[in-house]
Every structure is written in C-alpha cells, then in structure tokens.
Scaffold this motif. Structure first.
Motif, PDB file in Angstrom:
ATOM      1  N   ALA A  67      -2.307   3.707  10.872  1.00  0.00           N
ATOM      2  CA  ALA A  67      -1.246   3.029  10.204  1.00  0.00           C
ATOM      3  C   ALA A  67      -1.866   1.871   9.147  1.00  0.00           C
ATOM      4  CB  ALA A  67      -0.059   2.071  11.230  1.00  0.00           C
ATOM      5  N   LEU A 108       9.128  11.000  17.024  1.00  0.00           N
ATOM      6  CA  LEU A 108       8.560  11.991  16.341  1.00  0.00           C
ATOM      7  C   LEU A 108       7.722  12.623  16.547  1.00  0.00           C
ATOM      8  CD1 LEU A 108       8.954   8.202  14.569  1.00  0.00           C
ATOM      9  CD2 LEU A 108      10.476  10.768  14.159  1.00  0.00           C
TER      10      LEU A 108
ATOM     11  N   ARG B 538       0.951  -1.378  -5.403  1.00  0.00           N
ATOM     12  CA  ARG B 538       1.657  -1.062  -4.415  1.00  0.00           C
ATOM     13  C   ARG B 538       2.874  -0.627  -5.412  1.00  0.00           C
ATOM     14  NH1 ARG B 538      -0.298  -4.540   0.947  1.00  0.00           N
ATOM     15  NH2 ARG B 538      -2.348  -4.063   0.301  1.00  0.00           N
ATOM     16  N   LEU B 557       9.073   7.800  -2.811  1.00  0.00           N
ATOM     17  CA  LEU B 557       8.748   6.853  -3.503  1.00  0.00           C
ATOM     18  C   LEU B 557       9.893   6.199  -4.364  1.00  0.00           C
ATOM     19  CD1 LEU B 557       4.902   6.968  -2.644  1.00  0.00           C
ATOM     20  CD2 LEU B 557       5.970   5.358  -1.842  1.00  0.00           C
ATOM     21  N   GLU B 567       5.724  -0.645   0.643  1.00  0.00           N
ATOM     22  CA  GLU B 567       5.490  -0.689   1.654  1.00  0.00           C
ATOM     23  C   GLU B 567       5.655  -0.258   2.699  1.00  0.00           C
ATOM     24  OE1 GLU B 567       3.101  -2.818   2.046  1.00  0.00           O
ATOM     25  OE2 GLU B 567       2.775  -4.493   0.795  1.00  0.00           O
ATOM     26  N   LEU B 568       5.017   0.798   3.312  1.00  0.00           N
ATOM     27  CA  LEU B 568       4.595   1.683   4.332  1.00  0.00           C
ATOM     28  C   LEU B 568       6.911   1.091   4.827  1.00  0.00           C
ATOM     29  CD1 LEU B 568       4.503   4.384   6.034  1.00  0.00           C
ATOM     30  CD2 LEU B 568       3.499   2.138   7.675  1.00  0.00           C
ATOM     31  N   VAL B 571       9.447   2.183   2.568  1.00  0.00           N
ATOM     32  CA  VAL B 571       9.799   4.050   3.232  1.00  0.00           C
ATOM     33  C   VAL B 571      10.616   4.347   3.756  1.00  0.00           C
ATOM     34  CG1 VAL B 571       8.694   5.967   2.379  1.00  0.00           C
ATOM     35  CG2 VAL B 571       8.083   4.561   1.598  1.00  0.00           C
ATOM     36  N   VAL B 591       6.106   9.237   7.820  1.00  0.00           N
ATOM     37  CA  VAL B 591       6.339   7.960   7.662  1.00  0.00           C
ATOM     38  C   VAL B 591       6.916   7.396   8.386  1.00  0.00           C
ATOM     39  CG1 VAL B 591       7.932   6.471   5.876  1.00  0.00           C
ATOM     40  CG2 VAL B 591       6.293   8.619   4.762  1.00  0.00           C
ATOM     41  N   LEU B 592       7.832   7.869   9.572  1.00  0.00           N
ATOM     42  CA  LEU B 592       8.395   6.819  10.494  1.00  0.00           C
ATOM     43  C   LEU B 592       7.230   6.570  11.685  1.00  0.00           C
ATOM     44  CD1 LEU B 592      11.922   8.681  10.635  1.00  0.00           C
ATOM     45  CD2 LEU B 592      11.348   6.209   9.912  1.00  0.00           C
ATOM     46  N   LEU B 594       4.276   6.246  11.726  1.00  0.00           N
ATOM     47  CA  LEU B 594       2.729   5.448  11.229  1.00  0.00           C
ATOM     48  C   LEU B 594       3.634   3.804  11.037  1.00  0.00           C
ATOM     49  CD1 LEU B 594       1.282   7.448   7.705  1.00  0.00           C
ATOM     50  CD2 LEU B 594       0.100   6.441  10.408  1.00  0.00           C
ATOM     51  N   SER B 596       6.077   3.304  13.095  1.00  0.00           N
ATOM     52  CA  SER B 596       6.045   2.568  14.581  1.00  0.00           C
ATOM     53  C   SER B 596       5.065   1.978  14.646  1.00  0.00           C
ATOM     54  CB  SER B 596       6.200   3.574  15.056  1.00  0.00           C
ATOM     55  OG  SER B 596       5.479   4.780  15.812  1.00  0.00           O
ATOM     56  N   ARG B 598       3.016   0.064  12.837  1.00  0.00           N
ATOM     57  CA  ARG B 598       2.815  -0.621  12.020  1.00  0.00           C
ATOM     58  C   ARG B 598       3.403  -1.791  12.427  1.00  0.00           C
ATOM     59  NH1 ARG B 598       5.792  -3.786   9.511  1.00  0.00           N
ATOM     60  NH2 ARG B 598       7.830  -2.082   9.552  1.00  0.00           N
TER      61      ARG B 598
END
Lengths: 394, 605
Positions: A67, A108, B538, B557, B567-568, B571, B591-592, B594, B596, B598
C-alpha cells in the motif's frame, strides 16, 4: 473435490471462535476440503484447528508495504504485484469463501480468493446490507446485550450451518519447553496458569489484585504452583517484584517469551488457567484445559465466554439469569480473590459481591451458561432465536 | 599512471571527449597512501577522502545507507569522486532498473582515481557527467526518470562550490518543469513577525497551484495573551507553554483529518519535538522555514532533529550550527516580498500628507535603532518614525507616529510609497550597526517591491540578492546623513534605483520564487514523493497512459480529468461510490484492498 476457504483475519480469540463453524461445515459436507486464511503470526494455531487442510498466511506487514508503494503514484505494477501475491497464496480460486470478519480487507480477500462468498454482507464487499446473523452480531456489539447466542455459534449462523454442540479438540503434538520451563506441569500439585495482562487496557486486572491472588492461592494450596502467562513481559516482571521472596520458588514466569506453540504447551500442562484476556483463555479452553474467566469491562460471558463444558466465569455486574446485561463498560468495585481461590482449591463457589458466577455448557444449539450452584437451564431465548434465524436464512 | 589507460580504455568508445579531457588533465589533486588494510587510499590538503583503515568497508557502509533511500527506477547521481570506492560499492547493490551517474567537477580528480587502482566492469556501466555545472544540470533536467542525489561527503567537499552551483542549476531546471500539485499544510505561529510571512507563503503556494491547508494559530492569540497575565512570570510561562503544547496536538489532529504531502511550519509555529517525532514515525514529511536570526532565537537547537528539512535566512556558520544540532537538511532560503501587498501606490494628496516625509523609518524599537536613529534627525529634512515598542525613546518622541502603535502591511506600503528616503536599519542589540550583519530582512524586499527608495545598512548576503544599483547601502553610521542629503537632492536617480530594485524583486525575490525553490529542494531529495508530485506524475492522464497494459486500471484512471492529481484513495473512493450492489472487477478489489492498508498508515491521532 470442492474447496472452501475460511477467512478469519482478526485476533487469537476470534480465530479460536471459528472452531465450531469449521466443525459444523465439515460435518455438513464431509467431502469438502476446507482451508484457512488467517494472520501470519497466528498460523501455528491455525494449523491446530480441526478440519483444516491447509493454512494460508496473510502477511499484513507485506500488504502494508504494498500500500505504501502506491504513495509514489498508483501504477499498473502495483496491481500486478498485489495480484501476484494473491496468486502465491492460492494459485487456484476456491469454490467458496466463508468470511467471518466484517472488516473490509477480510471481505476483499474472500472475494479475491474464491468464486463465491458466504459472509456478513449480502452483496459482496461493498454491499451495505448485513446478513441476519451479521446484523445480530453487530447489534450485540453496539448494545452490549446478548440474546444468549454465543459469538462462536453466531459465526456458524453466518456460515449457514448450525453448531454441532461440542468443541472439537485442537490437533497438537506435545513439545519440549526450553530450559527450566520444561519443569512446568511435571511435578505433582496443582499448576495454575495465570494470564497477567489483556489485549485491551480496560480489561487488565490490577497487578496488586494478582499479587494478592497468588499469595492467597499458594497459602491455601501448599502444593500449588503458578505460571505467569501472556505477552506482557514487563508486567510479568513487575508482578514478581511485588511478591514476597518466599513464593518465588513456586512461580514460573514465561510472559513475553513463548511462541504460540510453546504457549499451547504451557497451557496444557496447567490444571487450570485463570485470567481476563480472552485470547489465551479461549486457547486454553480449546486445548481442553478448564479455565476461570474474569469478565468485566465490555466482556460478556454469554457472548464470548470460554466455549465448551466445565469452565467457570466470574462476570462483573449484578446480572441474573434471563436478565439482560448492562450495556457499556463495567469496572468492578472489588475483585473476587477469595472466591476464585476457594473454587479452585475447594471446589466451593460462594457469593461474590458485585459479581455473578457462571458454569459453561453445550447442547444442540451451542454454548450456554447457567448460574453456578444452580441446575443448568438452557436459555429458551437462544433456541427461539436459532429457530427464527434458521427460517429467515433458509 | 599504471592503471589509467587500461581503466579509461573501456570508456573511449562511448565518451571519447571525456577520456581525452581526463588524459590531458594535470591530475595530482589527491595524495595517495596505503591504508592499514593494504588498499590505496587518499588525502587532499591533509584531509582523508577515504578511510585510512579500510576504504572498501567504509564505502560499503556508505553505499548501504544510500541504498535504503534509492528507489527502483531512479537515476542515482553521485556527488564526490575520490578514488571511486563508494561508486563501486553502490554499483554492486544498485536497485534493479536503476542507473548510476557520477558528476566529475574536475577531470584531474578522475585522472587520480583512474590511476590509483584497477577498476572492474562496473566502471563502464556508470554514466560520467562532466562539463560546466549548468551543462550537467540541463542534461539531468532533460531526463524523464526521477533523480536521486547521493552525496559522498568526504570527497564532495573538495568541489563544494561546483556542487552548490550544480544543485542550484538543477533546482532551476526541475522547477521550470513543475506542473504537479501538492497538498501542503502550512503551520503558522500564534503571533509575531513570522505570522505575515506564513500568510504570504500560503498565498504563494496557492498561486503556484498547490492545495494549501492553512493551520492558523493566530486565532488563539487572545487566549495566549490571557494566559500571560498571571502575577508571577513563571506561571505565565508555564501556562503559555501548555497552550503551545495543546496547539501542537491540535495541529496533529488537523493533519490527521486531511493528510498533506508536506507540513511546512513557519518560525514560531507551535510544534513540539515529540509531535514532530510522531509525525516522522507516521511518514509525514516536515519542513520549517526559520525566518529568524538564529543567533537571537535559539529554540531551533531543541527542534533541529525534529524537522526533515530546515530552510534558514543565513548561511555559513548558521548552516553548520543547524547540522551540528542534528538537522538532516539545511538550506538557504532568503526572505522575499509579496507584490500583491507591497506594490507601487498612487496616493491621494491627503495620504501623502498623512504618510509622507523626506525620511521615514518603519520598525520596532530595538536597542540599536533607539541609539542610532536620533543621530539621523536633522533640520534639513522631515523625519517620521512608525512602529511599536518605542516606549521611553524620548529623543524620538517628536517624530514617532500614532503614539507608537503597530501598523499593518497596508499602512506600511503607504509609508514606503510616500517617503522620499526609507531608512532600513537591521535590528540588533547594542548601540551600533549589527556586528554580525549577514541576513537581509523582509523590509528590504518589501520596500523594493513597493518601488520605494531605501538606504540600508550593509549585509554580507546582499550581493547575491541586490546590486548596488538596486539598493543603496551604508557601511558606517556616519555615512548616513551625507547619503540622505545626496539622495534627497536627486529624485530621478532615486526613482531609477527604486525601479531597478522592484524589477529585481519581481524577477527573483517573491514568495512564489521562494516556495518554488523550497519545494524543488525537497523534491530533488525526495524524488519518489515530492519530486514525483511536482513532476505531475500522479495526474490522471499520465497514470492512465502508463497503465495502458492493465486496461481495467487505465479505465479506472480515465474517469478522472487528465490534469487532476489522483491517488490510490481517490480511485478507491470512486469504486466505493459506484460499486455497491454490483460485482466488482478484480482490479477494483485489489485497489480497495491496498487502500484498506493505506488508510491504516495515516492513523495519526
């Protein structure tokens, strides 16, 4: 062969609460191969769970790094790396994932690793509507009032199965303990494991209470021994500093220095385990060791009491059978030192001001608790809830 | 000379001109000797360039420390040549997909290095950058890959001036290409001279297109003053200190609610060392613009290690003192002006009467000003004194305006515009000109931006900022009356000088220039974080183009406007907004997932 994955990414206690669900799922479909996804540090315990073929280790630290890498701008490489890690965990997708946490990352992970998902949400990871048993657990967590269905049994409900009414024992090979710890449980006398800390600060029993408890127990049982257990090495050391030198020869301190496998070995060598930290308490109970639980703050016996038969639980608050528990955090005004020692040494359970005492039982609707010194009466409300839920679920 | 031909032979095909330059150079800048371990080592002017004991081991340690910072895909640029042990060690562990370049300020040093020992295959894999600092900077500025500057101190100091020039040129080259938008949280003081500077910095950053969260602590001024009214000074000090601690925690809370890319504190911002350390643990990048005289306000000593970047208005000993106190980076960033506030004004007759004079001075009553200004009163000219803290200055009472009340920036601008000669005397203790006259105060830039004529005391840092034709300076107290007399008689020359000063400010010395330089300095050292943002890496359009071979990500994107920074979390928020009730695509799930994690990294409060 159909393959299913149990997803449990929460803490030790929650992982052990998954055992009745695994037992029920494998009993309902003996041909089903069931694997487990759990946090990497808990994998040694995961491998002890009955009915689990393979344990997939979820490494939160690695995912955290992944992340963080996106901090330099989200790029296709980041998603490819994430996909590669998912594939490394499980090269083939599972037919079904049973997701037992409401945390988004468990949902997820389930959605990524399996073609279908049974869990707390109706419409996938972003679905807003909870399934009936998930709604029940949420309500209990918010209001603090249980309808006397144990959390482990509610997890069975989430998985669409009914509890089997028994706790399958963990699979464990005994191991030697390092150095002088190997003496634990080897000599005669009553060995008591004492869990000195708790994961949640408000659930910590004061050190002075444990000091008094140890002194009192060792006075009452001249052949008794105490093993200090838990992750908090400093706390173990502080407790020893408070104790008179005369008792130290009957005290072992393994706090903060045991692996989970060693902890399991220490627990099975004890005759009883006492404490307020539900993680090690559940582990002891799952290993077949009788426990004495001290439940206060937000811990409620009917929701998260030690599973199985033969455990004793002191619950703070003047709760009586068939009466709702008070919501919120309960702070005891006194601690049941004499009472728990008497129960341990003499088998005598007396009145405790500010506390109620409960025996644990199991029947076809799962775990339940009845007041000690009373004949066990399964709560009617629990059965009614199961019948109601079963009709809704089906 | 034993190895030089052999070593350089491999470079002859790719960089023949460089090889020729090295071969024809004099060499002998370094003195060789044998280390305890047996390998060759070197000194320059009696100082060791590599370890006297084990240069290879020392080089490995240095390289490993650099490797922690150096990210995959970045071009590593080594400053400092020596005998290249450190370059060899770095080449051995460089990240995959990264290239390594070495700046050669002087071919003679390269000749020494190539003569001293046999080099391996790595020698031909390295890019050798040589020529003028400007030419190297232009070459590097043209690269699309992020640059990571890796300085080997013991060797770099031999060509410190060249490296400084290179860094300046590089900053300029990079700053010209700045297009990306940052989110900067500016933390201001509760009160004081740095408060307007904080506001100017906010305006400048916004004008540059960045998003700014202005954490304005001046709203707590009345509480701070109220806590200063206890009978015992000690009590006031304790209570005001406690308020500052609370405000420090309040800053953290604001940062947690809307995490910025950079926390920029301006001098006197109430941020404690504990809070700064907590911010570092949570990966927040912090910078402080210390717009104070470091000799007078010394609290920086306790905070030096707390900020990732310090920017100061002094050079030389100041930079050394900060480094000694534990600062990781200290850069020179002089004061500036905001031309929107300080500008030429057309004044009414009434305003000219109210604010005008032959000679004016605006500022607080520091001891040297109290001692010197009376010496510059005269019957030959009218004199007006503006500003506060002049209590007890009886010999200035006749010229003190508004009873010594503090005047705001707007009034200052009117005074500057209405006065023929504005005196600018930098403050200090004592009764003389500042004996440590180095930094140039904000008033200099503000007067210049107003197109006002000023006579300023000399400062050692003036030459880099203004020429004699832009700001007239005096070097002794005695010179001032003569200078006033001379310049009062010549309004045309006054105007010419003042206009030149204003042109200079607009060209080089606005807060926008300063903020651009500050961000570029950080960007050059943080190519993966601030650097990539400044380059616009970015922005949705760029990210989408790069994601071409993962069509689903590209599609995600392209939902954003091409110039919008994405940013992540953006998205992920987009997926959450549209994803409920439908089957999510695999890329969306990733994406979701990652995101979680972040969200966890910024759990600050």
């Amino acid at each position: 062969m159909r393959r299913a994955l149990m997803v449990q990414l929460a803490r030790l206690g929650d992982l052990l609460q998954t055992v009745p669900a695994i037992t029920a799922i494998t009993a309902a479909d003996p041909a089903l191969e069931v694997d487990l996804l759990c946090p990497a540090p808990l994998a040694p315990i995961g491998r002890m769970l009955p009915g689990i073929a393979t344990v997939l280790e979820w490494d939160g630290v690695v995912w955290n790094h992944c992340a963080k890498a996106t901090g330099s701008g989200l790029q296709s490489e980041h998603l490819q790396d994430a996909e590669r890690r998912i594939r490394m965990l499980a090269p083939r997708q599972y037919d079904c994932a049973y997701v037992l946490n409401q945390h988004p990352r468990a949902l997820l992970a389930g959605a990524l690793l399996a073609r279908a998902m049974i869990g707390p949400r109706r419409e996938g990871p972003l679905g807003g509507q909870l399934t009936p048993w998930a709604a029940y657990i949420r309500e209990v967590a918010v209001t603090g009032r249980g309808r006397q269905v144990h959390l482990a049994d509610a997890l069975c409900g989430i998985c669409g199965v009914q509890p089997s009414g028994r706790l399958a024992a963990l699979r464990r090979a005994s191991c030697a303990l390092p150095g002088e710890w190997d003496e634990i449980g080897q000599s005669e006398g009553r060995w008591v494991g004492l869990i000195v800390g708790a994961g949640d600060v408000e659930r910590v029993v004061p050190l002075d209470t444990w000091r008094q408890w140890i002194i009192r127990f060792l006075e009452q049982d001249p052949r008794g021994r105490v093993v200090l257990i838990g992750q908090e090495k400093e706390r173990g050391g502080q407790l020893i500093d408070l104790l008179p030198p005369s008792v130290l020869g009957r005290l072992w301190d393994v706090t903060g220095r045991t692996s989970l496998t060693e902890l399991a070995e220490v627990l099975v060598r004890c005759h009883r385990v006492i404490g307020s930290d539900t993680g090690p308490l559940h582990l002891a109970a799952a290993l077949g060791v009788a426990v004495i639980g001290i439940y206060f703050a937000r811990a409620r016996v009917h929701q998260t009491g030690p599973y199985g038969s033969g455990h004793l639980i002191w619950q703070a608050g003047e709760t009586r059978e068939n009466m709702p528990m008070a919501a919120g955090s309960i702070r005891p005004i006194r601690w049941p030192i004499e009472e728990t020692v008497a129960a341990l040494v003499e088998g005598r359970i007396g009145r405790s001001e500010g506390w109620t005492v409960w025996d644990s039982h199991c029947d076809r609707w799962g775990a339940y608790y009845s007041e000690a010194n009373h004949s066990p009466t399964p709560p009617y409300e629990r059965e009614a809830l199961w019948r109601n839920m079963c009709s809704v679920v089906r | 000379m034993t190895y030089v031909r052999e070593n350089l032979e491999g470079l002859r095909k790719t960089v023949p001109a460089f090889v020729e330059a090295v071969m024809s150079s004099a060499g002998n800048r370094l003195s060789m000797s044998s280390s305890r371990e047996g390998s060759v080592t070197a000194t320059c002017d009696g100082q060791w360039v590599h370890s006297a004991y084990d240069p290879r081991k020392e080089a490995r340690t240095w390289a490993e420390a650099q490797r922690c910072e150096w990210k995959e895909g970045e071009l590593g640029i080594v400053l400092g040549v020596g005998l290249l042990y450190h370059v060899e060690a770095l080449a051995a562990i460089k990240p995959s997909g990264s290239r390594l370049a070495v700046v050669i300020p002087d071919p003679s040093i390269m000749k020494d290095a190539a003569s001293a020992r046999p080099m391996g295959a790595w020698f031909t894999d390295v890019e050798w950058l040589w020529g003028s600092a400007q030419a190297i900077a232009e070459q590097l500025g043209a690269y699309s890959t992020p640059l990571r500057v890796l300085t080997y101190g013991p060797a770099a100091r031999l060509d410190a001036e060249f490296h400084e020039e290179l860094e300046d040129a590089l900053r300029r080259a990079v700053s010209e290409r700045q297009s990306g938008r940052l989110h900067v949280a500016v933390v201001g003081p509760i009160y004081g001279g740095s408060l307007p500077i904080a506001r100017y910095a906010v305006t400048a950053l916004e004008a540059l297109g960045h998003r700014v969260s202005w954490i304005d602590h001046s709203v707590h001024r009345s509480s701070y003053d109220a806590l200063g009214t206890y009978r015992e000074a000690r009590h006031s000090q304790i209570m005001q200190g406690r308020l500052a601690e609370i405000l420090s925690l309040s800053t953290i809370t604001r940062l947690a609610e809307d995490p910025p890319d950079l926390v920029l504190a301006i001098a006197q911002a109430p941020l404690t060392l504990a809070v700064l350390e907590h911010l570092r643990k949570k990966k927040f990048l912090t910078a402080m613009w210390f717009v104070e005289n470091y000799r007078h306000l010394t609290y920086w000593q306790q905070l030096a290690s707390g900020y990732d970047y310090w920017f100061v208005i002094q050079q030389g000993a100041c930079l050394e003192a900060f480094t000694r106190a534990g600062a990781r980076f200290v850069g020179y960033l002089p004061m500036a002006a905001d031309p929107a506030v300080h500008k030429p004004l057309v004044l009414t007759k009434a305003e000219r009467t109210e604010y005008g004079a032959d000679v004016s001075f605006v500022g607080a009553g520091y001891p040297n000003r109290r001692a010197l200004l009376p010496r510059w009163l005269s019957d030959e000219w009218t004199f007006r004194l503006w500003g506060n803290e002049w209590e007890g200055a009886d010999d200035l009472a006749s010229v003190l305006q508004r009873g010594g009340a503090r005047i705001d920036a707007e009034t200052c601008a009117k005074v500057f515009n209405a006065s023929a000669v504005n005196l600018n005397l930098h403050s200090c203790g004592g009764d003389r000109l500042d004996p440590d006259a180095d930094f140039v105060n904000p008033r200099t830039f503000e007067l210049a931006a107003c197109g006002a004529f000023q006579l300023s005391d000399e400062r050692s840092l003036f030459p880099d900022l203004f020429t004699d034709q832009e700001v007239v300076r005096f070097r002794s107290v005695e010179d001032v009356p003569t200078l006033i007399r001379t310049w009062l008689k010549d309004p045309d020359r006054r105007r010419a000088v003042a206009e030149a000063a204003r042109r200079r400010v607009l060209r080089d010395h606005t807060y926008e220039h300063r903020m651009k330089k500050l961000l570029t300095s950080i960007g050059v050292r943080q190519p993966d974080r601030i650097g990539s943002l400044l380059r616009g890496d970015r922005e949705a359009g760029i990210l989408a183009a790069r994601a071409g071979f993962v069509p689903e990500l590209s599609k995600l994107l392209r939902q954003f406007p091409p110039g919008q920074r994405v940013e992540l979390k953006d998205v992920a928020a987009g997926i959450r907004a549209t994803g409920a009730g439908r089957e999510l695509k695999r890329e969306e799930l990733l994406v979701l997932l990652l995101d979680s994690y972040r969200a966890e990294t910024r759990d600050l409060v």
